[in-house]
Enzyme design. Structure first.
Site, short mmCIF file in Angstrom:
data_model
loop_
_atom_site.label_atom_id
_atom_site.label_comp_id
_atom_site.label_asym_id
_atom_site.label_seq_id
_atom_site.Cartn_x
_atom_site.Cartn_y
_atom_site.Cartn_z
CG ASP A 7 -1.82 1.21 1.28
OD1 ASP A 7 -2.21 1.72 0.21
OD2 ASP A 7 -2.15 1.65 2.40
CD GLU A 67 -5.17 0.66 -2.22
OE1 GLU A 67 -5.89 -0.19 -1.68
OE2 GLU A 67 -4.88 1.75 -1.70
CG ASP A 140 -0.60 3.28 5.94
OD1 ASP A 140 -0.88 3.99 4.97
OD2 ASP A 140 -0.65 3.68 7.12
#
Length: 164
Positions: A7, A67, A140
């Protein structure tokens, strides 16, 4: 198969390594790379690069999942996340590791079946699917593990789209 989920962010980049064997998932390691907001951008990107490279060298993932950039109204934030994504793509490219990208909607759908799931729901599913005693913090880190799980599900269903 070993998957590194990421992430990306300039202040915090969550990461998590899962091992996938058929329909069984096991967490190998996870964490969050943090940089100081008052440091020059170049220095922050070097830290991200160096730490990611060490994680990859230690854990030897077969594939990386990241992501996709979600652009909202804050262009500056999107630009900073883009810098961090670039570092991830660079490290993966240099090390010859295939990358899969997933939108936040794809991650939410894969883990909860609901595209408007909130962070606590995603965290709870990460905890449940990976048989953890608690939801990984910060968010995260939990998000990175969610991206890794999404990649595993996508591969199993033949929906894997390799970026590199």
């Amino acid at each position: 198969m070993r998957i590194l989920g990421i992430d990306p962010g300039i202040g915090r980049t969550g990461w998590g390594i899962i091992e996938v064997d058929a329909s069984k998932f096991e967490v190998r390691e996870y964490g969050c790379i943090e940089t100081q907001p008052n440091s020059p951008l170049g220095d922050r990107l070097i830290i991200l690069y160096d730490v990611l490279k060490k994680i990859i060298e230690k854990q030897r993932p077969d594939e990386i999942s990241i992501e996709e950039l979600f652009f909202n109204t804050n262009a500056k934030t999107a630009l900073m996340v883009g810098h961090a994504r670039g570092v991830v793509l660079l490290v993966a490219g240099q090390m010859g590791i295939p990358i899969g990208e997933y939108t936040p909607l794809q991650v939410k759908m894969a883990l909860t079946g609901y595209g408007r799931a909130e962070k606590p729901q995603i965290g709870q599913m990460v905890k449940t699917l990976l048989r953890l005693s608690s939801i990984p913090k910060p968010d995260d880190t939990s998000d990175a593990l969610a991206v890794a799980l999404t990649h595993a599900f996508s591969r199993k269903m033949g929906l894997y789209h390799q970026v590199r």
